[in-house]
Design a protein around this motif. Sequence first.
Motif, PDB file in Angstrom:
ATOM      1  N   ASP A  95      -6.997  22.699 -36.932  1.00  0.00           N
ATOM      2  CA  ASP A  95      -6.112  22.992 -35.856  1.00  0.00           C
ATOM      3  C   ASP A  95      -4.852  22.396 -35.857  1.00  0.00           C
ATOM      4  OD1 ASP A  95      -8.239  24.267 -34.634  1.00  0.00           O
ATOM      5  OD2 ASP A  95      -8.999  22.645 -33.536  1.00  0.00           O
ATOM      6  N   GLY A  96      -4.546  22.129 -37.098  1.00  0.00           N
ATOM      7  CA  GLY A  96      -2.906  21.284 -37.382  1.00  0.00           C
ATOM      8  C   GLY A  96      -2.778  20.137 -36.776  1.00  0.00           C
ATOM      9  N   LEU A  97      -3.733  19.269 -36.540  1.00  0.00           N
ATOM     10  CA  LEU A  97      -3.474  17.960 -35.977  1.00  0.00           C
ATOM     11  C   LEU A  97      -3.506  16.907 -37.419  1.00  0.00           C
ATOM     12  CD1 LEU A  97      -5.757  17.913 -32.831  1.00  0.00           C
ATOM     13  CD2 LEU A  97      -3.256  18.032 -33.121  1.00  0.00           C
ATOM     14  N   GLY A  98      -4.019  17.116 -38.392  1.00  0.00           N
ATOM     15  CA  GLY A  98      -4.131  16.447 -39.587  1.00  0.00           C
ATOM     16  C   GLY A  98      -5.180  15.386 -39.346  1.00  0.00           C
ATOM     17  N   LEU A  99      -5.395  14.467 -40.087  1.00  0.00           N
ATOM     18  CA  LEU A  99      -6.468  13.414 -40.077  1.00  0.00           C
ATOM     19  C   LEU A  99      -5.756  12.286 -39.194  1.00  0.00           C
ATOM     20  CD1 LEU A  99      -7.548  13.017 -43.843  1.00  0.00           C
ATOM     21  CD2 LEU A  99      -8.734  14.317 -41.828  1.00  0.00           C
ATOM     22  N   ILE A 100      -6.645  12.043 -38.187  1.00  0.00           N
ATOM     23  CA  ILE A 100      -6.025  10.864 -37.197  1.00  0.00           C
ATOM     24  C   ILE A 100      -7.159   9.664 -37.386  1.00  0.00           C
ATOM     25  CG2 ILE A 100      -5.323  12.453 -35.392  1.00  0.00           C
ATOM     26  CD1 ILE A 100      -7.797  11.960 -34.105  1.00  0.00           C
ATOM     27  N   GLU A 148     -14.305  26.070 -24.994  1.00  0.00           N
ATOM     28  CA  GLU A 148     -13.069  26.725 -25.478  1.00  0.00           C
ATOM     29  C   GLU A 148     -12.095  25.845 -25.857  1.00  0.00           C
ATOM     30  OE1 GLU A 148     -12.295  29.566 -22.669  1.00  0.00           O
ATOM     31  OE2 GLU A 148     -14.250  30.654 -22.994  1.00  0.00           O
ATOM     32  N   TYR A 149     -12.171  24.510 -25.172  1.00  0.00           N
ATOM     33  CA  TYR A 149     -11.114  23.595 -25.139  1.00  0.00           C
ATOM     34  C   TYR A 149     -10.795  22.994 -26.486  1.00  0.00           C
ATOM     35  CZ  TYR A 149     -12.280  22.971 -20.126  1.00  0.00           C
ATOM     36  OH  TYR A 149     -12.486  23.337 -18.727  1.00  0.00           O
ATOM     37  N   GLY A 150      -9.357  23.046 -26.761  1.00  0.00           N
ATOM     38  CA  GLY A 150      -8.673  22.575 -27.948  1.00  0.00           C
ATOM     39  C   GLY A 150      -8.242  20.955 -27.661  1.00  0.00           C
ATOM     40  N   VAL A 151      -7.387  20.902 -26.936  1.00  0.00           N
ATOM     41  CA  VAL A 151      -6.934  19.464 -26.412  1.00  0.00           C
ATOM     42  C   VAL A 151      -6.741  19.748 -24.885  1.00  0.00           C
ATOM     43  CG1 VAL A 151      -4.922  17.925 -26.669  1.00  0.00           C
ATOM     44  CG2 VAL A 151      -5.476  19.206 -28.686  1.00  0.00           C
ATOM     45  N   ILE A 152      -7.414  18.451 -24.377  1.00  0.00           N
ATOM     46  CA  ILE A 152      -7.082  18.194 -22.880  1.00  0.00           C
ATOM     47  C   ILE A 152      -6.198  16.908 -22.842  1.00  0.00           C
ATOM     48  CG2 ILE A 152      -9.202  19.560 -22.116  1.00  0.00           C
ATOM     49  CD1 ILE A 152     -10.740  16.778 -21.892  1.00  0.00           C
ATOM     50  N   ARG A 153      -5.771  16.938 -21.493  1.00  0.00           N
ATOM     51  CA  ARG A 153      -5.018  15.664 -21.279  1.00  0.00           C
ATOM     52  C   ARG A 153      -5.529  15.130 -19.855  1.00  0.00           C
ATOM     53  NH1 ARG A 153       0.373  17.176 -20.766  1.00  0.00           N
ATOM     54  NH2 ARG A 153       0.826  16.839 -23.072  1.00  0.00           N
ATOM     55  N   ASP A 184     -13.405  18.601 -30.471  1.00  0.00           N
ATOM     56  CA  ASP A 184     -13.646  19.061 -31.804  1.00  0.00           C
ATOM     57  C   ASP A 184     -14.987  19.798 -32.037  1.00  0.00           C
ATOM     58  OD1 ASP A 184     -13.105  17.738 -34.780  1.00  0.00           O
ATOM     59  OD2 ASP A 184     -15.077  18.251 -34.488  1.00  0.00           O
ATOM     60  N   LYS A 185     -16.017  19.568 -31.575  1.00  0.00           N
ATOM     61  CA  LYS A 185     -17.414  20.245 -32.070  1.00  0.00           C
ATOM     62  C   LYS A 185     -18.339  20.327 -30.955  1.00  0.00           C
ATOM     63  CE  LYS A 185     -21.014  19.770 -35.514  1.00  0.00           C
ATOM     64  NZ  LYS A 185     -22.211  19.526 -34.681  1.00  0.00           N
ATOM     65  N   PRO A 186     -18.618  21.533 -30.641  1.00  0.00           N
ATOM     66  CA  PRO A 186     -19.796  21.922 -29.753  1.00  0.00           C
ATOM     67  C   PRO A 186     -21.230  20.780 -30.267  1.00  0.00           C
ATOM     68  CG  PRO A 186     -18.766  23.873 -30.299  1.00  0.00           C
ATOM     69  CD  PRO A 186     -18.342  22.924 -31.213  1.00  0.00           C
ATOM     70  N   CYS A 187     -21.551  20.495 -29.271  1.00  0.00           N
ATOM     71  CA  CYS A 187     -22.872  19.550 -29.719  1.00  0.00           C
ATOM     72  C   CYS A 187     -24.186  20.159 -29.516  1.00  0.00           C
ATOM     73  CB  CYS A 187     -22.917  18.446 -28.182  1.00  0.00           C
ATOM     74  SG  CYS A 187     -24.332  17.131 -28.662  1.00  0.00           S
ATOM     75  N   SER A 188     -24.764  20.275 -30.605  1.00  0.00           N
ATOM     76  CA  SER A 188     -26.155  20.795 -30.774  1.00  0.00           C
ATOM     77  C   SER A 188     -27.206  19.956 -30.232  1.00  0.00           C
ATOM     78  CB  SER A 188     -26.487  21.073 -32.351  1.00  0.00           C
ATOM     79  OG  SER A 188     -26.288  19.853 -33.142  1.00  0.00           O
ATOM     80  N   ARG A 248      -6.376  25.892 -26.095  1.00  0.00           N
ATOM     81  CA  ARG A 248      -7.784  26.324 -26.328  1.00  0.00           C
ATOM     82  C   ARG A 248      -7.962  26.828 -27.661  1.00  0.00           C
ATOM     83  NH1 ARG A 248     -10.334  27.758 -21.151  1.00  0.00           N
ATOM     84  NH2 ARG A 248      -8.678  27.120 -19.453  1.00  0.00           N
ATOM     85  N   THR A 249      -9.267  26.612 -28.406  1.00  0.00           N
ATOM     86  CA  THR A 249      -9.506  26.984 -29.640  1.00  0.00           C
ATOM     87  C   THR A 249     -10.810  27.812 -29.945  1.00  0.00           C
ATOM     88  OG1 THR A 249     -10.515  24.877 -30.328  1.00  0.00           O
ATOM     89  CG2 THR A 249      -8.023  25.103 -31.006  1.00  0.00           C
ATOM     90  N   GLU A 250     -10.891  28.724 -30.917  1.00  0.00           N
ATOM     91  CA  GLU A 250     -12.102  29.257 -31.453  1.00  0.00           C
ATOM     92  C   GLU A 250     -13.002  28.318 -32.181  1.00  0.00           C
ATOM     93  OE1 GLU A 250     -13.809  33.476 -33.304  1.00  0.00           O
ATOM     94  OE2 GLU A 250     -11.821  33.305 -32.793  1.00  0.00           O
ATOM     95  N   LYS A 251     -14.221  28.203 -31.734  1.00  0.00           N
ATOM     96  CA  LYS A 251     -14.973  27.189 -32.462  1.00  0.00           C
ATOM     97  C   LYS A 251     -15.768  27.974 -33.515  1.00  0.00           C
ATOM     98  CE  LYS A 251     -13.602  23.519 -30.267  1.00  0.00           C
ATOM     99  NZ  LYS A 251     -12.841  23.943 -29.197  1.00  0.00           N
TER     100      LYS A 251
END
Length: 295
Positions: free
Chosen positions: A148-153, A210-215, A224-228, A292-295
Amino acid sequence: MTLAISQLYVYPVKSCRGILLDKVKLGKYGFLFDRLWVLVNKDNIFITARTHPKLVTIVQSITEDPLNSNKVLIKLEAEGNHEPLFLNPTPLSFGPEIEVAIWKDQVAGHDCGEEAAAWFSKAVGESVRLLIKGARARKVRDLYLERDGLGLINSETGFADGFPLLISSEESLEQLKKELPDDVKDSVDMRNFRPNLVLRGCSKPYEEDEYGVIRIGAVEFHCDKPCSRCSFPNVNPETGIPHKLEPSKTLMKSRRAFPHIQKYSAFFGINAIPLSSGGTLEVGQAVEVISRTEK
């Protein structure tokens, strides 16, 4: 309807009953005090309500330290334990360091002593020890940040399964309850899924997928990851008695939504990472979807 926070939860001791809050501070590992402690058995393997469902009946609350009004303690109460147990989230000294495996991670904790061990052993019904998170960093195993282009945080978590936060929505729960058998609808609520942050005002059920980043206020969160989901949601959050099938059976029918992540798992909620620490979240606070991002 405006997208907003409807519920906030913290779970200081992993798998014990959550604390519903009106406001919460963001700390080093996500919400302040969240999954700061974990129970381990005699082999130093962590235990949860997946195998010890009565843990969810141990009530946790945040209370003022009677010796210092500027400090708080975590108070625990359990049926059969006549006296409550008080835990200090900022102890002056630590017990021996013990390494415990939380799924794929080796996480450093410190033994909390004999009083806590005896109290929890009585509550659980077997010999256990209580550990508090050690200073050694536990980095989040992020699956999507680079894509997603955020790099490692520089994100850490405590004794959570893998991520600092879990987000879900009331709309998703309402949809699930429509699908549940009539005899279990009333016994399933948001507490079955143990989120930290619950939203209200989504345009559709499971929109949080669908969310990528929320504020929220000045803080951004990477979803980041849907929860199984395992069988933990089947545990009644009031009684600690697991249902044999639900809600897992219904989720498996309608929510095997991400087979490329886990082929034979159902999903509910999304794991999230705060992109900064500090700040306070409050119920009713507006939530802005930045991407929003496609997971």
